[in-house]
Write a protein that holds these residues in place. Structure first.
Motif, PDB file in Angstrom:
ATOM      1  N   PHE A  73     -13.854  76.851  -4.696  1.00 40.22           N
ATOM      2  CA  PHE A  73     -13.889  77.981  -5.458  1.00 40.22           C
ATOM      3  C   PHE A  73     -14.317  79.023  -4.571  1.00 40.22           C
ATOM      4  O   PHE A  73     -13.510  80.268  -4.738  1.00 40.22           O
ATOM      5  CB  PHE A  73     -15.393  77.878  -6.306  1.00 40.22           C
ATOM      6  N   GLY A  74     -14.787  78.695  -3.367  1.00 37.37           N
ATOM      7  CA  GLY A  74     -14.854  79.705  -2.577  1.00 37.37           C
ATOM      8  C   GLY A  74     -13.635  79.999  -1.659  1.00 37.37           C
ATOM      9  O   GLY A  74     -13.370  81.112  -1.401  1.00 37.37           O
ATOM     10  N   ARG A  75     -12.705  78.975  -1.530  1.00 35.35           N
ATOM     11  CA  ARG A  75     -11.362  79.334  -1.049  1.00 35.35           C
ATOM     12  C   ARG A  75     -10.438  80.091  -2.032  1.00 35.35           C
ATOM     13  O   ARG A  75      -9.566  80.793  -1.731  1.00 35.35           O
ATOM     14  CB  ARG A  75     -10.735  77.825  -0.738  1.00 35.35           C
ATOM     15  N   LEU A  76     -10.944  80.024  -3.268  1.00 31.73           N
ATOM     16  CA  LEU A  76     -10.132  80.665  -4.270  1.00 31.73           C
ATOM     17  C   LEU A  76     -10.383  82.174  -4.254  1.00 31.73           C
ATOM     18  O   LEU A  76      -9.483  82.866  -4.359  1.00 31.73           O
ATOM     19  CB  LEU A  76     -10.453  80.111  -5.649  1.00 31.73           C
ATOM     20  N   LEU A  77     -11.537  82.457  -3.809  1.00 31.24           N
ATOM     21  CA  LEU A  77     -11.579  84.046  -3.518  1.00 31.24           C
ATOM     22  C   LEU A  77     -11.107  84.314  -2.376  1.00 31.24           C
ATOM     23  O   LEU A  77     -10.679  85.534  -2.168  1.00 31.24           O
ATOM     24  CB  LEU A  77     -13.403  83.914  -3.433  1.00 31.24           C
ATOM     25  N   TYR A  78     -11.104  83.629  -1.282  1.00 30.82           N
ATOM     26  CA  TYR A  78     -10.522  83.996  -0.158  1.00 30.82           C
ATOM     27  C   TYR A  78      -9.009  83.927   0.016  1.00 30.82           C
ATOM     28  O   TYR A  78      -8.544  84.883   0.419  1.00 30.82           O
ATOM     29  CB  TYR A  78     -11.009  83.015   1.254  1.00 30.82           C
ATOM     30  N   GLY A  79      -8.714  82.846  -0.747  1.00 36.66           N
ATOM     31  CA  GLY A  79      -6.981  82.973  -1.064  1.00 36.66           C
ATOM     32  C   GLY A  79      -6.220  82.656   0.190  1.00 36.66           C
ATOM     33  O   GLY A  79      -6.536  82.282   1.151  1.00 36.66           O
ATOM     34  N   GLY A  80      -4.825  83.021  -0.056  1.00 31.87           N
ATOM     35  CA  GLY A  80      -3.912  82.987   1.228  1.00 31.87           C
ATOM     36  C   GLY A  80      -3.627  81.576   1.394  1.00 31.87           C
ATOM     37  O   GLY A  80      -3.622  80.463   0.623  1.00 31.87           O
ATOM     38  N   SER A  81      -3.404  81.205   2.654  1.00 33.98           N
ATOM     39  CA  SER A  81      -2.945  79.838   3.269  1.00 33.98           C
ATOM     40  C   SER A  81      -3.880  79.024   3.051  1.00 33.98           C
ATOM     41  O   SER A  81      -3.818  77.601   3.554  1.00 33.98           O
ATOM     42  CB  SER A  81      -2.079  79.896   4.224  1.00 33.98           C
ATOM     43  N   THR A  82      -5.256  79.238   2.892  1.00 32.18           N
ATOM     44  CA  THR A  82      -6.253  78.171   2.727  1.00 32.18           C
ATOM     45  C   THR A  82      -5.890  77.412   1.585  1.00 32.18           C
ATOM     46  O   THR A  82      -6.724  76.475   1.411  1.00 32.18           O
ATOM     47  CB  THR A  82      -7.753  78.919   2.887  1.00 32.18           C
ATOM     48  N   LEU A  83      -5.192  77.745   0.456  1.00 31.58           N
ATOM     49  CA  LEU A  83      -5.151  77.215  -0.927  1.00 31.58           C
ATOM     50  C   LEU A  83      -4.076  76.094  -0.626  1.00 31.58           C
ATOM     51  O   LEU A  83      -3.117  76.362  -0.005  1.00 31.58           O
ATOM     52  CB  LEU A  83      -4.860  78.242  -1.827  1.00 31.58           C
TER      53      LEU A  83
ATOM     54  N   SER B 280      -1.494  75.676  -4.167  1.00 33.10           N
ATOM     55  CA  SER B 280      -0.633  76.243  -2.828  1.00 33.10           C
ATOM     56  C   SER B 280       0.005  77.177  -3.015  1.00 33.10           C
ATOM     57  O   SER B 280       0.400  78.091  -2.194  1.00 33.10           O
ATOM     58  CB  SER B 280       0.123  74.983  -2.615  1.00 33.10           C
ATOM     59  N   VAL B 281       0.548  77.519  -4.477  1.00 32.00           N
ATOM     60  CA  VAL B 281       1.313  78.671  -4.850  1.00 32.00           C
ATOM     61  C   VAL B 281       0.594  80.014  -5.000  1.00 32.00           C
ATOM     62  O   VAL B 281       1.065  81.127  -5.058  1.00 32.00           O
ATOM     63  CB  VAL B 281       2.390  78.486  -5.732  1.00 32.00           C
ATOM     64  N   PHE B 282      -0.856  79.691  -5.301  1.00 35.56           N
ATOM     65  CA  PHE B 282      -1.444  81.030  -5.491  1.00 35.56           C
ATOM     66  C   PHE B 282      -1.528  82.164  -4.490  1.00 35.56           C
ATOM     67  O   PHE B 282      -1.771  83.047  -4.766  1.00 35.56           O
ATOM     68  CB  PHE B 282      -2.823  80.407  -6.005  1.00 35.56           C
ATOM     69  N   TRP B 283      -1.250  81.690  -3.291  1.00 37.08           N
ATOM     70  CA  TRP B 283      -1.182  83.031  -2.448  1.00 37.08           C
ATOM     71  C   TRP B 283      -0.157  84.117  -2.692  1.00 37.08           C
ATOM     72  O   TRP B 283      -0.553  85.075  -2.623  1.00 37.08           O
ATOM     73  CB  TRP B 283      -0.362  82.371  -1.150  1.00 37.08           C
ATOM     74  N   TYR B 284       0.858  83.639  -3.609  1.00 34.39           N
ATOM     75  CA  TYR B 284       1.847  84.594  -4.092  1.00 34.39           C
ATOM     76  C   TYR B 284       1.198  85.713  -4.830  1.00 34.39           C
ATOM     77  O   TYR B 284       1.506  86.678  -4.886  1.00 34.39           O
ATOM     78  CB  TYR B 284       2.949  83.896  -4.873  1.00 34.39           C
TER      79      TYR B 284
ATOM     80  N   TRP C   5       8.984  81.059   5.736  1.00 33.10           N
ATOM     81  CA  TRP C   5       7.890  80.269   5.201  1.00 33.10           C
ATOM     82  C   TRP C   5       6.630  81.470   4.918  1.00 33.10           C
ATOM     83  O   TRP C   5       5.807  81.541   5.739  1.00 33.10           O
ATOM     84  CB  TRP C   5       7.375  79.237   5.654  1.00 33.10           C
ATOM     85  N   LEU C   6       6.755  82.175   3.784  1.00 27.72           N
ATOM     86  CA  LEU C   6       5.874  83.280   3.440  1.00 27.72           C
ATOM     87  C   LEU C   6       4.235  82.778   3.678  1.00 27.72           C
ATOM     88  O   LEU C   6       3.504  83.526   4.298  1.00 27.72           O
ATOM     89  CB  LEU C   6       6.303  84.003   2.523  1.00 27.72           C
ATOM     90  N   LYS C   7       4.053  81.922   2.890  1.00 26.33           N
ATOM     91  CA  LYS C   7       2.747  81.528   2.720  1.00 26.33           C
ATOM     92  C   LYS C   7       2.063  81.227   4.049  1.00 26.33           C
ATOM     93  O   LYS C   7       0.713  81.796   4.196  1.00 26.33           O
ATOM     94  CB  LYS C   7       2.598  80.220   1.791  1.00 26.33           C
ATOM     95  N   SER C   8       2.504  80.506   5.014  1.00 24.77           N
ATOM     96  CA  SER C   8       2.125  80.060   6.261  1.00 24.77           C
ATOM     97  C   SER C   8       2.376  81.072   7.288  1.00 24.77           C
ATOM     98  O   SER C   8       2.269  81.030   8.525  1.00 24.77           O
ATOM     99  CB  SER C   8       2.668  78.733   6.815  1.00 24.77           C
ATOM    100  N   SER C   9       2.900  82.391   6.942  1.00 26.23           N
ATOM    101  CA  SER C   9       3.557  83.474   7.865  1.00 26.23           C
ATOM    102  C   SER C   9       4.165  82.901   9.196  1.00 26.23           C
ATOM    103  O   SER C   9       3.856  83.456  10.156  1.00 26.23           O
ATOM    104  CB  SER C   9       2.197  84.171   8.289  1.00 26.23           C
ATOM    105  N   ASN C  10       5.329  82.088   8.737  1.00 29.39           N
ATOM    106  CA  ASN C  10       6.098  81.571   9.718  1.00 29.39           C
ATOM    107  C   ASN C  10       7.297  82.305   9.571  1.00 29.39           C
ATOM    108  O   ASN C  10       8.046  81.658   8.628  1.00 29.39           O
ATOM    109  CB  ASN C  10       5.805  80.019   9.620  1.00 29.39           C
ATOM    110  N   ILE C  11       7.724  83.432  10.208  1.00 30.97           N
ATOM    111  CA  ILE C  11       8.981  83.963  10.250  1.00 30.97           C
ATOM    112  C   ILE C  11       9.662  83.736  11.730  1.00 30.97           C
ATOM    113  O   ILE C  11       9.164  84.453  12.680  1.00 30.97           O
ATOM    114  CB  ILE C  11       8.764  85.386   9.810  1.00 30.97           C
ATOM    115  N   HIS C  12      10.809  83.014  11.468  1.00 29.57           N
ATOM    116  CA  HIS C  12      11.377  82.882  13.132  1.00 29.57           C
ATOM    117  C   HIS C  12      11.933  84.446  13.573  1.00 29.57           C
ATOM    118  O   HIS C  12      12.168  84.319  14.797  1.00 29.57           O
ATOM    119  CB  HIS C  12      12.393  81.778  12.944  1.00 29.57           C
ATOM    120  N   SER C  13      12.299  85.051  12.613  1.00 28.34           N
ATOM    121  CA  SER C  13      13.193  86.285  12.846  1.00 28.34           C
ATOM    122  C   SER C  13      12.783  87.332  12.115  1.00 28.34           C
ATOM    123  O   SER C  13      13.415  87.296  10.739  1.00 28.34           O
ATOM    124  CB  SER C  13      14.610  86.097  12.955  1.00 28.34           C
ATOM    125  N   GLY C  14      12.453  88.711  12.717  1.00 29.46           N
ATOM    126  CA  GLY C  14      12.187  89.747  11.775  1.00 29.46           C
ATOM    127  C   GLY C  14      13.185  90.271  11.181  1.00 29.46           C
ATOM    128  O   GLY C  14      13.396  90.647   9.917  1.00 29.46           O
TER     129      GLY C  14
END
Length: 340
Positions: A109-119, A124-128, A237-246
Protein backbone atom coordinates in the motif's frame (compact mmCIF):
# COMPACT_ATOMS: atom_id res chain seq x y z
CA UNK A 1 -18.73 11.64 -24.47
CA UNK A 2 -22.01 9.83 -25.01
CA UNK A 3 -22.24 6.54 -26.82
CA UNK A 4 -23.91 8.26 -29.81
CA UNK A 5 -21.00 10.64 -30.22
CA UNK A 6 -18.20 8.11 -29.89
CA UNK A 7 -15.65 8.09 -32.68
CA UNK A 8 -15.31 4.45 -33.63
CA UNK A 9 -11.79 4.53 -35.02
CA UNK A 10 -10.59 5.92 -31.70
CA UNK A 11 -12.20 2.98 -29.88
CA UNK A 12 -10.55 0.60 -32.35
CA UNK A 13 -7.17 2.23 -31.71
CA UNK A 14 -7.64 1.77 -27.98
CA UNK A 15 -8.61 -1.83 -28.63
CA UNK A 16 -5.44 -2.62 -30.57
CA UNK A 17 -3.40 -0.76 -27.98
CA UNK A 18 -4.74 -2.81 -25.07
CA UNK A 19 -4.32 -6.08 -26.99
CA UNK A 20 -0.68 -5.07 -27.48
CA UNK A 21 -0.34 -4.32 -23.75
CA UNK A 22 -1.73 -7.70 -22.72
CA UNK A 23 0.34 -9.52 -25.36
CA UNK A 24 3.53 -7.75 -24.30
CA UNK A 25 3.04 -8.70 -20.66
CA UNK A 26 2.11 -12.27 -21.61
CA UNK A 27 5.31 -12.91 -23.55
CA UNK A 28 7.58 -11.06 -21.14
CA UNK A 29 10.47 -13.27 -19.93
CA UNK A 30 9.48 -16.07 -22.35
CA UNK A 31 12.57 -17.40 -24.11
CA UNK A 32 12.73 -17.29 -27.88
CA UNK A 33 14.19 -15.00 -30.53
CA UNK A 34 10.85 -14.46 -32.25
CA UNK A 35 9.10 -13.52 -29.00
CA UNK A 36 11.95 -11.19 -28.05
CA UNK A 37 11.57 -9.35 -31.35
CA UNK A 38 7.78 -9.23 -31.00
CA UNK A 39 8.07 -7.97 -27.40
CA UNK A 40 10.28 -5.03 -28.31
CA UNK A 41 8.32 -4.22 -31.47
CA UNK A 42 5.17 -3.95 -29.35
CA UNK A 43 6.89 -1.66 -26.87
CA UNK A 44 8.00 0.73 -29.61
CA UNK A 45 4.47 2.08 -29.96
CA UNK A 46 1.78 0.73 -27.61
CA UNK A 47 2.21 3.05 -24.60
CA UNK A 48 2.95 6.17 -26.70
CA UNK A 49 -0.30 5.29 -28.49
CA UNK A 50 -2.28 5.64 -25.26
CA UNK A 51 -0.57 8.92 -24.42
CA UNK A 52 -1.40 10.25 -27.90
CA UNK A 53 -5.00 9.08 -27.51
CA UNK A 54 -5.07 10.89 -24.17
CA UNK A 55 -4.34 14.12 -25.98
CA UNK A 56 -7.25 13.77 -28.38
CA UNK A 57 -9.89 15.17 -26.06
CA UNK A 58 -7.90 17.56 -23.90
CA UNK A 59 -9.47 20.97 -23.36
CA UNK A 60 -7.85 24.29 -22.69
CA UNK A 61 -8.85 25.75 -19.33
CA UNK A 62 -9.66 29.31 -18.42
CA UNK A 63 -7.17 31.15 -16.24
CA UNK A 64 -9.43 31.29 -13.20
CA UNK A 65 -10.89 29.22 -10.40
CA UNK A 66 -13.42 27.57 -12.70
CA UNK A 67 -10.71 26.42 -15.08
CA UNK A 68 -8.58 24.92 -12.32
CA UNK A 69 -11.64 23.28 -10.77
CA UNK A 70 -12.36 21.59 -14.10
CA UNK A 71 -8.78 20.36 -14.47
CA UNK A 72 -8.24 19.15 -10.91
CA UNK A 73 -11.77 18.06 -10.06
CA UNK A 74 -13.27 16.89 -13.34
CA UNK A 75 -10.23 15.54 -15.19
CA UNK A 76 -7.65 14.45 -12.63
CA UNK A 77 -9.65 13.50 -9.54
CA UNK A 78 -11.48 10.54 -11.20
CA UNK A 79 -8.15 9.22 -12.50
CA UNK A 80 -6.59 9.40 -9.05
CA UNK A 81 -9.61 7.68 -7.48
CA UNK A 82 -9.43 4.92 -10.11
CA UNK A 83 -5.72 4.48 -9.39
CA UNK A 84 -6.14 4.18 -5.62
CA UNK A 85 -9.38 2.16 -5.67
CA UNK A 86 -8.38 -0.43 -8.26
CA UNK A 87 -4.86 -0.58 -6.89
CA UNK A 88 -6.21 -1.34 -3.41
CA UNK A 89 -8.55 -4.02 -4.75
CA UNK A 90 -5.71 -5.72 -6.59
CA UNK A 91 -3.39 -5.58 -3.57
CA UNK A 92 -6.01 -7.42 -1.51
CA UNK A 93 -6.65 -9.93 -4.31
CA UNK A 94 -2.92 -10.54 -4.59
CA UNK A 95 -2.67 -11.05 -0.82
CA UNK A 96 -5.16 -13.90 -0.83
CA UNK A 97 -4.56 -15.42 -4.26
CA UNK A 98 -0.77 -15.42 -3.93
CA UNK A 99 -0.79 -16.17 -0.19
CA UNK A 100 1.30 -13.12 0.70
CA UNK A 101 2.06 -11.97 4.23
CA UNK A 102 0.29 -8.98 5.74
CA UNK A 103 3.68 -7.26 6.15
CA UNK A 104 4.21 -7.52 2.40
CA UNK A 105 0.64 -6.38 1.70
CA UNK A 106 0.79 -3.36 4.00
CA UNK A 107 4.13 -2.35 2.53
CA UNK A 108 2.59 -2.63 -0.94
CA UNK A 109 0.00 0.00 0.00
CA UNK A 110 2.95 2.29 0.67
CA UNK A 111 4.41 1.41 -2.71
CA UNK A 112 1.04 2.22 -4.29
CA UNK A 113 1.37 5.79 -3.01
CA UNK A 114 4.94 6.08 -4.32
CA UNK A 115 4.06 4.33 -7.57
CA UNK A 116 6.25 4.11 -10.62
CA UNK A 117 8.56 1.18 -11.26
CA UNK A 118 8.31 0.06 -7.60
CA UNK A 119 4.97 -1.55 -8.55
CA UNK A 120 5.09 -5.16 -9.74
CA UNK A 121 2.91 -8.24 -10.22
CA UNK A 122 -0.78 -7.28 -10.42
CA UNK A 123 0.02 -3.57 -10.31
CA UNK A 124 2.94 -3.51 -12.73
CA UNK A 125 1.00 -1.47 -15.30
CA UNK A 126 -0.21 1.13 -12.79
CA UNK A 127 2.85 3.27 -13.47
CA UNK A 128 1.05 4.32 -16.63
CA UNK A 129 -1.90 5.90 -14.85
CA UNK A 130 0.20 8.16 -12.62
CA UNK A 131 2.39 9.21 -15.55
CA UNK A 132 -0.83 9.82 -17.50
CA UNK A 133 -2.25 12.00 -14.69
CA UNK A 134 0.90 14.13 -14.60
CA UNK A 135 0.99 14.36 -18.40
CA UNK A 136 -2.65 15.48 -18.60
CA UNK A 137 -1.91 18.16 -16.01
CA UNK A 138 1.24 19.44 -17.72
CA UNK A 139 -0.14 19.27 -21.27
CA UNK A 140 -3.35 21.06 -20.31
CA UNK A 141 -1.33 23.86 -18.73
CA UNK A 142 0.89 24.02 -21.80
CA UNK A 143 -2.11 24.33 -24.12
CA UNK A 144 -3.84 26.85 -21.87
CA UNK A 145 -0.98 29.18 -20.96
CA UNK A 146 1.28 29.03 -24.03
CA UNK A 147 -0.50 30.30 -27.14
CA UNK A 148 1.96 29.89 -30.05
CA UNK A 149 1.87 26.31 -31.29
CA UNK A 150 5.57 26.39 -32.19
CA UNK A 151 6.38 27.40 -28.63
CA UNK A 152 4.16 24.65 -27.22
CA UNK A 153 6.10 22.07 -29.21
CA UNK A 154 9.41 23.68 -28.29
CA UNK A 155 8.57 23.29 -24.60
CA UNK A 156 7.26 19.73 -25.14
CA UNK A 157 10.41 18.70 -27.02
CA UNK A 158 12.53 20.22 -24.27
CA UNK A 159 10.60 18.23 -21.66
CA UNK A 160 11.02 15.10 -23.79
CA UNK A 161 14.80 15.58 -23.89
CA UNK A 162 14.82 16.17 -20.12
CA UNK A 163 12.84 12.98 -19.55
CA UNK A 164 15.31 10.97 -21.63
CA UNK A 165 18.20 12.51 -19.70
CA UNK A 166 16.63 11.67 -16.33
CA UNK A 167 16.70 7.94 -17.05
CA UNK A 168 20.35 7.98 -15.97
CA UNK A 169 19.77 10.14 -12.88
CA UNK A 170 18.61 8.94 -9.46
CA UNK A 171 15.90 10.56 -7.37
CA UNK A 172 17.17 11.25 -3.84
CA UNK A 173 19.51 8.29 -4.16
CA UNK A 174 16.84 5.97 -5.58
CA UNK A 175 16.62 4.70 -9.13
CA UNK A 176 12.80 4.89 -9.02
CA UNK A 177 11.12 8.27 -9.50
CA UNK A 178 7.79 8.71 -7.65
CA UNK A 179 4.86 8.13 -10.00
CA UNK A 180 7.40 7.59 -12.83
CA UNK A 181 7.33 11.37 -13.08
CA UNK A 182 10.23 11.49 -15.54
CA UNK A 183 8.18 9.46 -18.04
CA UNK A 184 5.38 12.02 -17.90
CA UNK A 185 7.86 14.48 -19.43
CA UNK A 186 8.08 12.29 -22.53
CA UNK A 187 4.32 11.77 -22.47
CA UNK A 188 3.69 15.53 -22.72
CA UNK A 189 5.15 15.52 -26.24
CA UNK A 190 3.06 12.50 -27.32
CA UNK A 191 -0.07 13.96 -25.73
CA UNK A 192 0.42 17.37 -27.33
CA UNK A 193 1.03 15.68 -30.67
CA UNK A 194 -2.17 13.68 -30.19
CA UNK A 195 -4.11 16.86 -29.46
CA UNK A 196 -3.18 18.36 -32.85
CA UNK A 197 -3.20 15.10 -34.83
CA UNK A 198 -6.83 14.56 -33.83
CA UNK A 199 -7.74 18.02 -35.09
CA UNK A 200 -6.22 17.66 -38.56
CA UNK A 201 -6.60 13.91 -39.04
CA UNK A 202 -10.11 14.14 -40.57
CA UNK A 203 -8.95 16.84 -43.00
CA UNK A 204 -6.40 14.62 -44.73
CA UNK A 205 -7.58 12.95 -47.94
CA UNK A 206 -8.08 9.21 -47.62
CA UNK A 207 -5.78 8.43 -50.53
CA UNK A 208 -2.94 10.25 -48.81
CA UNK A 209 -3.61 8.29 -45.62
CA UNK A 210 -3.42 5.01 -47.52
CA UNK A 211 -0.07 5.99 -49.04
CA UNK A 212 1.27 6.93 -45.61
CA UNK A 213 -0.08 3.72 -44.04
CA UNK A 214 1.65 1.61 -46.70
CA UNK A 215 4.94 3.47 -46.23
CA UNK A 216 4.62 3.34 -42.44
CA UNK A 217 3.90 -0.39 -42.46
CA UNK A 218 6.95 -0.99 -44.65
CA UNK A 219 9.00 1.18 -42.28
CA UNK A 220 7.79 -0.93 -39.33
CA UNK A 221 8.70 -4.15 -41.15
CA UNK A 222 12.20 -2.81 -41.88
CA UNK A 223 12.66 -1.86 -38.23
CA UNK A 224 11.62 -5.34 -37.10
CA UNK A 225 14.02 -6.96 -39.58
CA UNK A 226 16.89 -4.69 -38.52
CA UNK A 227 16.26 -5.44 -34.85
CA UNK A 228 16.03 -9.19 -35.55
CA UNK A 229 19.41 -9.27 -37.33
CA UNK A 230 21.08 -7.06 -34.71
CA UNK A 231 21.39 -3.88 -36.78
CA UNK A 232 18.98 -1.85 -34.62
CA UNK A 233 19.28 -1.29 -30.90
CA UNK A 234 16.00 0.45 -30.10
CA UNK A 235 14.44 -0.26 -26.71
CA UNK A 236 11.54 1.76 -25.28
CA UNK A 237 10.70 0.32 -21.87
CA UNK A 238 9.00 3.29 -20.29
CA UNK A 239 8.17 1.86 -16.87
CA UNK A 240 11.80 1.07 -16.11
CA UNK A 241 12.94 4.23 -17.95
CA UNK A 242 15.12 2.17 -20.27
CA UNK A 243 15.45 4.13 -23.52
CA UNK A 244 18.43 3.23 -25.70
CA UNK A 245 18.05 6.12 -28.11
CA UNK A 246 16.31 9.41 -27.43
CA UNK A 247 15.99 10.45 -31.06
CA UNK A 248 14.55 7.06 -32.02
CA UNK A 249 12.04 7.34 -29.17
CA UNK A 250 11.15 10.79 -30.47
CA UNK A 251 10.67 9.78 -34.13
CA UNK A 252 9.54 6.15 -34.31
CA UNK A 253 6.49 5.90 -31.98
CA UNK A 254 4.46 8.74 -33.61
CA UNK A 255 5.08 7.26 -37.08
CA UNK A 256 3.83 3.84 -35.99
CA UNK A 257 0.88 5.24 -34.02
CA UNK A 258 -0.34 7.16 -37.04
CA UNK A 259 -0.33 3.91 -39.03
CA UNK A 260 -2.53 2.37 -36.33
CA UNK A 261 -4.94 5.32 -36.50
CA UNK A 262 -5.29 4.98 -40.27
CA UNK A 263 -5.81 1.22 -40.02
CA UNK A 264 -8.55 1.81 -37.46
CA UNK A 265 -10.25 4.36 -39.68
CA UNK A 266 -10.14 1.76 -42.47
CA UNK A 267 -12.00 -0.68 -40.20
CA UNK A 268 -14.61 1.98 -39.47
CA UNK A 269 -15.00 2.71 -43.19
CA UNK A 270 -15.45 -1.02 -43.82
CA UNK A 271 -18.44 -1.09 -41.49
CA UNK A 272 -16.78 -1.58 -38.13
CA UNK A 273 -16.58 -4.57 -35.83
CA UNK A 274 -18.62 -4.55 -32.61
CA UNK A 275 -16.26 -6.71 -30.46
CA UNK A 276 -13.36 -4.34 -31.17
CA UNK A 277 -15.59 -1.42 -30.26
CA UNK A 278 -16.58 -3.00 -26.93
CA UNK A 279 -12.97 -3.77 -26.05
CA UNK A 280 -11.93 -0.24 -26.95
CA UNK A 281 -14.61 1.19 -24.68
CA UNK A 282 -13.39 -0.90 -21.72
CA UNK A 283 -9.63 -0.62 -21.94
CA UNK A 284 -9.37 0.69 -18.36
CA UNK A 285 -10.74 -2.53 -16.85
CA UNK A 286 -8.52 -4.66 -19.07
CA UNK A 287 -5.51 -2.49 -18.24
CA UNK A 288 -6.15 -2.81 -14.51
CA UNK A 289 -7.03 -6.49 -14.23
CA UNK A 290 -5.27 -8.46 -16.97
CA UNK A 291 -2.20 -9.17 -14.84
CA UNK A 292 -4.38 -10.67 -12.13
CA UNK A 293 -6.21 -12.70 -14.78
CA UNK A 294 -2.87 -14.22 -15.82
CA UNK A 295 -2.84 -16.16 -12.55
CA UNK A 296 -5.92 -18.05 -13.70
CA UNK A 297 -3.73 -19.78 -16.27
CA UNK A 298 -1.56 -21.27 -13.50
CA UNK A 299 -4.45 -23.28 -12.03
CA UNK A 300 -4.02 -25.96 -14.71
CA UNK A 301 -0.56 -26.77 -16.11
CA UNK A 302 -1.97 -27.09 -19.64
CA UNK A 303 -2.92 -23.40 -19.73
CA UNK A 304 0.26 -22.12 -18.09
CA UNK A 305 1.83 -20.61 -21.21
CA UNK A 306 2.02 -17.27 -22.97
CA UNK A 307 -0.74 -17.73 -25.53
CA UNK A 308 -3.29 -18.76 -22.91
CA UNK A 309 -2.20 -15.75 -20.86
CA UNK A 310 -3.13 -13.52 -23.79
CA UNK A 311 -6.53 -15.22 -24.14
CA UNK A 312 -7.37 -15.18 -20.41
CA UNK A 313 -5.81 -11.74 -19.89
CA UNK A 314 -8.29 -10.34 -22.39
CA UNK A 315 -11.31 -12.61 -21.82
CA UNK A 316 -11.58 -12.36 -18.02
CA UNK A 317 -11.53 -8.51 -17.83
CA UNK A 318 -13.84 -8.31 -20.87
CA UNK A 319 -16.31 -10.58 -19.06
CA UNK A 320 -16.00 -8.39 -15.96
CA UNK A 321 -16.64 -5.28 -18.08
CA UNK A 322 -19.70 -6.92 -19.65
CA UNK A 323 -21.10 -7.84 -16.21
CA UNK A 324 -20.58 -4.30 -14.93
CA UNK A 325 -22.26 -2.85 -18.02
CA UNK A 326 -25.15 -5.33 -17.70
CA UNK A 327 -25.92 -4.24 -14.14
CA UNK A 328 -25.52 -0.56 -15.04
CA UNK A 329 -28.00 -0.94 -17.90
CA UNK A 330 -30.49 -2.79 -15.67
CA UNK A 331 -30.15 -0.11 -13.02
CA UNK A 332 -30.71 2.59 -15.64
CA UNK A 333 -33.78 0.82 -17.04
CA UNK A 334 -35.20 0.42 -13.52
CA UNK A 335 -34.65 4.10 -12.80
CA UNK A 336 -36.41 5.11 -16.04
CA UNK A 337 -39.29 2.71 -15.33
CA UNK A 338 -39.74 4.04 -11.79
CA UNK A 339 -39.70 7.63 -13.00
CA UNK A 340 -42.54 6.85 -15.36
Amino acid sequence: MSAKKRILWVDYAKCFGIIAVVSGHAINDVAGKGLDVAYNAIYWWHMPLFFMLGGFFLKKISHDYQGWTYLLGHRLRPLLIAYLLNGSILIILSHYFRDQSWDYTLFYFGRLLYGGSTLNNYLSVFWYLTAYILAVFLTTLLLSYVKPVWLQFSVAIGLFALGVTLQDITFMGKSDFPWDAQISLLAVFWMLLGYYVFRWFAKIKWNYKLIYAAAGTLFFAVLIYMYAVGKLDFVLWLKSSNIHSGWQAFVIPPILCLVVFIACEAIERAGGFLPLEFIGQNTDIIMFYHRAAFDLTTIVSFTDNWYFRIIIGLAAPILLAWIIQFFKNNKLRSAVKNSN
